[in-house]
Design an enzyme around this catalytic site. Structure first.
Site, PDB file in Angstrom:
ATOM      1  N   HIS A  33       0.833  -1.206   0.000  1.00 54.34           N
ATOM      2  CA  HIS A  33       0.000   0.000   0.000  1.00 54.34           C
ATOM      3  C   HIS A  33       0.871   1.261   0.000  1.00 54.34           C
ATOM      4  CE1 HIS A  33      -3.249   2.771   0.849  1.00 54.34           C
ATOM      5  NE2 HIS A  33      -2.647   3.172   1.949  1.00 54.34           N
TER       6      HIS A  33
ATOM      7  N   GLN B 263       3.966   1.625  -1.093  1.00 53.25           N
ATOM      8  CA  GLN B 263       4.614   1.773  -2.396  1.00 53.25           C
ATOM      9  C   GLN B 263       3.622   2.261  -3.442  1.00 53.25           C
ATOM     10  OE1 GLN B 263       7.977   1.407  -2.786  1.00 53.25           O
ATOM     11  NE2 GLN B 263       7.885   1.173  -0.580  1.00 53.25           N
ATOM     12  N   ASP B 264       2.434   1.697  -3.432  1.00 55.22           N
ATOM     13  CA  ASP B 264       1.395   2.100  -4.380  1.00 55.22           C
ATOM     14  C   ASP B 264       1.015   3.556  -4.179  1.00 55.22           C
ATOM     15  OD1 ASP B 264      -0.691   1.545  -6.401  1.00 55.22           O
ATOM     16  OD2 ASP B 264      -2.059   1.856  -4.705  1.00 55.22           O
ATOM     17  N   HIS B 265       0.899   3.953  -2.935  1.00 61.33           N
ATOM     18  CA  HIS B 265       0.519   5.327  -2.601  1.00 61.33           C
ATOM     19  C   HIS B 265       1.561   6.313  -3.144  1.00 61.33           C
ATOM     20  CE1 HIS B 265      -2.459   7.557  -0.418  1.00 61.33           C
ATOM     21  NE2 HIS B 265      -1.577   8.158   0.368  1.00 61.33           N
TER      22      HIS B 265
END
Length: 109
Positions: free
Chosen positions: A75, A77-79
């Site tokens: 999450h 890293q995605d953010h």
């Protein structure tokens, strides 16, 4: 910092950066491009902090430390990556607002 603190640093700083980027877009919609530029600088600062935390994790892994991949790490890293992409798109959109404004001025004059 422990793993969770690093991940939350990424999430919080990327989130604040995303908010600043969207605030810059709203400001640019009003034609206030200098203020929008300042908000984008704030966004870049938050991205820098988040990216620094991400780099710390990468360095830990390179140095042989066990880095547990969890839903929270994915999450985070995605953010960060989404924020970087959105900021870039917003910068282009602000450039388009400027061009449209210039064209409208030419058409009026």
């Amino acid at each position: 910092m422990n793993m969770e603190e690093i991940l939350f640093s990424i999430i919080v700083n990327a989130g604040e950066a995303r908010g600043n980027a969207y605030e810059a877009l709203k400001i640019a919609q009003k034609g206030e491009y200098n203020s929008a530029k300042e908000k984008l600088k704030e966004a870049e600062g938050g991205i820098g902090v988040a990216h620094g935390a991400q780099t710390d994790l990468i360095q830990k892994e390179i140095n042989g430390e066990d880095i547990d991949m969890s839903l929270l790490s994915v999450h985070a890293q995605d953010h960060l990556m989404t924020t970087i992409a959105e900021k870039s798109l917003i910068e282009h959109m602000i450039g388009l607002y400027k061009r449209i404004e210039e064209l409208e001025k030419r058409m009026e004059g």
